[in-house]
Write an enzyme that holds these catalytic residues in place. Structure first.
Site, PDB file in Angstrom:
ATOM      1  N   VAL A  76      48.984  40.035  31.934  1.00 43.41           N
ATOM      2  CA  VAL A  76      49.810  40.330  30.763  1.00 43.41           C
ATOM      3  C   VAL A  76      50.985  41.146  31.276  1.00 43.41           C
ATOM      4  O   VAL A  76      50.820  42.036  32.118  1.00 43.41           O
ATOM      5  CB  VAL A  76      49.009  41.110  29.691  1.00 43.41           C
ATOM      6  CG1 VAL A  76      49.904  41.550  28.546  1.00 43.41           C
ATOM      7  CG2 VAL A  76      47.847  40.270  29.173  1.00 43.41           C
ATOM      8  N   ARG A  82      48.076  46.915  26.964  1.00 37.96           N
ATOM      9  CA  ARG A  82      47.430  47.926  26.116  1.00 37.96           C
ATOM     10  C   ARG A  82      47.646  47.667  24.626  1.00 37.96           C
ATOM     11  O   ARG A  82      47.614  48.589  23.822  1.00 37.96           O
ATOM     12  CB  ARG A  82      47.909  49.331  26.468  1.00 37.96           C
ATOM     13  CG  ARG A  82      47.696  49.709  27.914  1.00 37.96           C
ATOM     14  CD  ARG A  82      46.257  50.126  28.152  1.00 37.96           C
ATOM     15  NE  ARG A  82      46.093  50.638  29.483  1.00 37.96           N
ATOM     16  CZ  ARG A  82      45.500  49.961  30.467  1.00 37.96           C
ATOM     17  NH1 ARG A  82      45.020  48.763  30.247  1.00 37.96           N
ATOM     18  NH2 ARG A  82      45.376  50.501  31.645  1.00 37.96           N
ATOM     19  N   GLY A  84      45.895  44.816  23.267  1.00 37.94           N
ATOM     20  CA  GLY A  84      44.824  43.889  22.916  1.00 37.94           C
ATOM     21  C   GLY A  84      45.103  42.433  23.259  1.00 37.94           C
ATOM     22  O   GLY A  84      44.312  41.555  22.912  1.00 37.94           O
ATOM     23  N   GLU A 108      36.178  37.430  39.723  1.00 32.66           N
ATOM     24  CA  GLU A 108      36.200  38.558  40.644  1.00 32.66           C
ATOM     25  C   GLU A 108      37.231  39.542  40.135  1.00 32.66           C
ATOM     26  O   GLU A 108      38.269  39.140  39.614  1.00 32.66           O
ATOM     27  CB  GLU A 108      36.604  38.134  42.064  1.00 32.66           C
ATOM     28  CG  GLU A 108      35.580  37.308  42.796  1.00 32.66           C
ATOM     29  CD  GLU A 108      35.770  35.812  42.597  1.00 32.66           C
ATOM     30  OE1 GLU A 108      34.891  35.046  43.013  1.00 32.66           O
ATOM     31  OE2 GLU A 108      36.793  35.403  41.995  1.00 32.66           O
ATOM     32  N   ASN A 113      39.881  48.411  39.616  1.00 29.42           N
ATOM     33  CA  ASN A 113      40.638  48.030  38.423  1.00 29.42           C
ATOM     34  C   ASN A 113      39.857  48.391  37.157  1.00 29.42           C
ATOM     35  O   ASN A 113      39.286  47.537  36.474  1.00 29.42           O
ATOM     36  CB  ASN A 113      40.966  46.535  38.462  1.00 29.42           C
ATOM     37  CG  ASN A 113      41.964  46.138  37.404  1.00 29.42           C
ATOM     38  OD1 ASN A 113      42.193  46.853  36.441  1.00 29.42           O
ATOM     39  ND2 ASN A 113      42.546  44.958  37.577  1.00 29.42           N
ATOM     40  N   TYR A 120      36.385  43.447  30.497  1.00 32.32           N
ATOM     41  CA  TYR A 120      35.299  42.491  30.711  1.00 32.32           C
ATOM     42  C   TYR A 120      33.971  43.037  30.205  1.00 32.32           C
ATOM     43  O   TYR A 120      33.163  42.293  29.641  1.00 32.32           O
ATOM     44  CB  TYR A 120      35.206  42.102  32.191  1.00 32.32           C
ATOM     45  CG  TYR A 120      36.472  41.452  32.702  1.00 32.32           C
ATOM     46  CD1 TYR A 120      37.082  40.418  31.990  1.00 32.32           C
ATOM     47  CD2 TYR A 120      37.081  41.881  33.868  1.00 32.32           C
ATOM     48  CE1 TYR A 120      38.252  39.836  32.444  1.00 32.32           C
ATOM     49  CE2 TYR A 120      38.245  41.294  34.332  1.00 32.32           C
ATOM     50  CZ  TYR A 120      38.832  40.276  33.613  1.00 32.32           C
ATOM     51  OH  TYR A 120      39.983  39.697  34.056  1.00 32.32           O
TER      52      TYR A 120
END
Length: 157
Positions: A76, A82, A84, A108, A113, A120
């Site tokens: 993004v 930040r 959504g 992966e 991160n 996730y």
């Protein structure tokens, strides 16, 4: 207004630009993006973009390997982060996988991160392994994450 749609070849310059400014995106060559829009690739890969006020601000690419899928790239653009949008992309991608009868999705992610890992985790991905020194610049291990559809969801596809 925000919407998610399938990527088309005219999105190519934005995909390359967004990935080029994202240190966490896979740094593919231009030809890797071009291949997304070949007839052969469209049977095994899904590429979605998210638009905000008519401009492409993010994308996700995944490939199908029988009933399993792999998220190959997601990014993004900086100003749109930040808000959504990554979550929206991921949710739409999981809907596509479910419609195709997918059972599991793998990816992966850099061990460091934290924002991606939190995203996730929010979507119920769990750690299923790691790859030592998977990433370059800087060298870093990758965590392998897995999302599994509930059994009843698998049977709907």
């Amino acid at each position: 207004m925000v919407r998610v749609r399938p990527a088309v070849s005219s999105d190519l310059p934005r995909l390359v630009a967004i990935a080029g400014h994202s240190v966490t995106a896979a740094q593919w060559k231009q030809n890797d993006y071009v291949k997304l829009f070949t007839p052969e690739s469209q049977h095994e890969r899904t590429a979605l973009v998210v638009e905000q006020d008519g401009a492409v601000v993010g994308f996700i690419v995944g490939r199908r390997i029988d009933h399993e899928w792999e998220i190959e790239n997601i990014a993004v653009s900086g100003p749109a982060r930040r808000n959504g949008l990554g979550s929206r992309l991921l949710g739409e991608f999981l809907n596509v996988v479910r419609k195709f009868g997918g059972s599991d999705v793998f990816l992966e992610v850099r061990e460091s991160n934290a924002p991606a890992r939190a995203l996730y985790e929010k979507w119920a991905f769990v750690e299923s392994g790691w790859r030592k020194s998977y990433y370059d610049g800087p060298a870093e291990d990758a965590l392998i994450l897995r999302f599994s559809f509930p059994q009843q969801e698998r049977n709907k596809g």
